[in-house]
Enzyme design. Structure first.
Site, short mmCIF file in Angstrom:
data_model
loop_
_atom_site.label_atom_id
_atom_site.label_comp_id
_atom_site.label_asym_id
_atom_site.label_seq_id
_atom_site.Cartn_x
_atom_site.Cartn_y
_atom_site.Cartn_z
N PRO A 24 0.38 -0.89 0.48
CA PRO A 24 -0.13 0.46 -0.29
C PRO A 24 0.75 0.98 0.12
CG PRO A 24 -0.59 -1.32 1.53
CD PRO A 24 0.37 -1.85 1.24
N GLU A 26 0.04 4.99 0.72
CA GLU A 26 -0.81 6.41 0.62
C GLU A 26 -0.39 7.56 -0.60
OE1 GLU A 26 -3.81 8.38 3.35
OE2 GLU A 26 -2.79 5.84 3.22
N GLN A 82 -6.53 -3.05 4.44
CA GLN A 82 -5.61 -3.17 5.92
C GLN A 82 -6.62 -1.77 6.90
OE1 GLN A 82 -1.42 -0.19 5.34
NE2 GLN A 82 -0.91 -2.60 5.72
N CYS A 112 3.70 1.74 9.49
CA CYS A 112 3.14 3.70 9.14
C CYS A 112 3.95 4.56 9.90
CB CYS A 112 2.48 4.33 9.22
SG CYS A 112 2.01 5.85 8.34
N GLY A 217 10.91 -3.53 0.99
CA GLY A 217 11.83 -2.77 0.85
C GLY A 217 13.17 -2.16 -0.51
N GLY A 240 6.82 -1.12 -3.66
CA GLY A 240 5.85 0.17 -3.18
C GLY A 240 6.50 0.82 -4.80
#
Length: 308
Positions: A24, A26, A82, A112, A217, A240
């Protein structure tokens, strides 16, 4: 990359069709048209949208959850929702209502690094309170035992060794799989040398006692994914920002050939699906995607600014 194309069964109620998924983001993956564009190009074969924040005592109404997630649930690809919060009972009841909406996979965000999220005692802040994180996990599992429960976490809050004990105990709390980002919360998105990053993921795999760990990552290429798998023994990977550098990367990990100028192909499709969206919001969002894909010093970003 035959390994990443293999399906993985994570619980009696939930499987992933491959071992490479989109983590995810944001502010990027919140728009339906982002999902529609990625799905139309077969760039994703599962979906985990950005977290749904849950405040203490504020369980979302079933109708609200149905409206928010039906598009993804009915898409034909596996959906994981999530959740982010700090109250075990509220999160457990929210998971129960999601299951009533035929959503069988829930991920708890213990990762987060946003200052706002940390200030609420949620996300990465829970790495400073591993007992509370475990209490949340156990409460969700007890309320909805048939759910496929996962967590996303970082290697620690201040130190990369801090999550080791939490990792050892998550399986007993009902967790079926783990998405593990090698940075600490304090490191946010700072540079971490590759060997050290891989050491942290390998340590997480060892500590998890057989619970599948997806490394997360700095996965920007097929080679990056392969090195993470080979050096850590992870069960899969989650990427991501690398998606915006090469939106076809997940397809390549599933065995497809590279697509020339893949960023331009995806961004063109994204604009097409964003058509009905309001002008300024669409333009600002598109600029953010171009910035992440090409960088602020690129001609592509300067051209997008002139147009939008």
């Amino acid at each position: 990359m035959a390994f990443f194309a293999e399906p993985i069964r994570l619980s009696s109620s939930f499987s992933l069709p491959s071992r490479a998924l989109l983590s995810p983001m944001e502010g990027i993956m919140n728009r339906n048209f982002f999902f529609d564009a990625a799905h139309s190009l077969d760039l994703i074969d599962s979906w985990m949208p950005p977290f749904l924040g849950i405040s203490r005592g504020a369980v979302p109404a079933a109708g609200k959850l149905e409206k928010r997630f039906a598009r993804y649930r009915d898409s034909g690809i596996p959906l994981t929702v999530q959740l982010l919060g700090s109250d075990p009972d509220t999160l457990a009841e929210t998971a129960y209502r999601l299951a009533a909406c035929s959503i069988y996979s829930v991920n708890l965000n213990f990762a987060c690094p946003s200052k706002t999220v940390l200030g609420s005692g949620s996300g990465g802040a829970l790495l400073k309170e591993p007992d509370r994180a475990l209490k949340i996990t156990a409460a969700v599992h007890a309320r909805v035992p048939e759910l496929c429960l996962s967590v996303k976490l970082r290697s620690g809050f201040d130190s990369p060794e801090e999550s080791a004990e939490l990792l050892r105990r998550l399986g007993d709390a009902g967790v079926s799989w783990i998405v593990f980002h090698f940075r600490t919360v304090r490191e946010n998105y700072m540079f971490v040398e590759r060997n050290e990053a891989l050491r942290r993921v390998a340590s997480a795999v060892q500590c998890a006692n057989g619970v599948p760990v997806f490394g997360n990552g700095d996965i920007l290429t097929v080679d990056d994914a392969g090195i993470m798998r080979d050096r850590t023994g992870c069960a899969g990977i989650a990427l991501g920002r690398g998606f915006l550098k090469n939106p076809f990367l997940l397809r390549e990990l599933r065995g497809a050939s590279p697509v020339p100028d893949s960023r331009r192909v995806f961004l063109k499709t994204l604009l097409e699906y964003a058509g009905p969206a309001s002008g300024s919001k669409k333009g600002n969002f598109y600029l953010e995607c171009v910035k992440m894909a090409y960088g602020t010093d690129s001609e592509e970003f300067r051209a997008a600014r002139r147009r939008h």
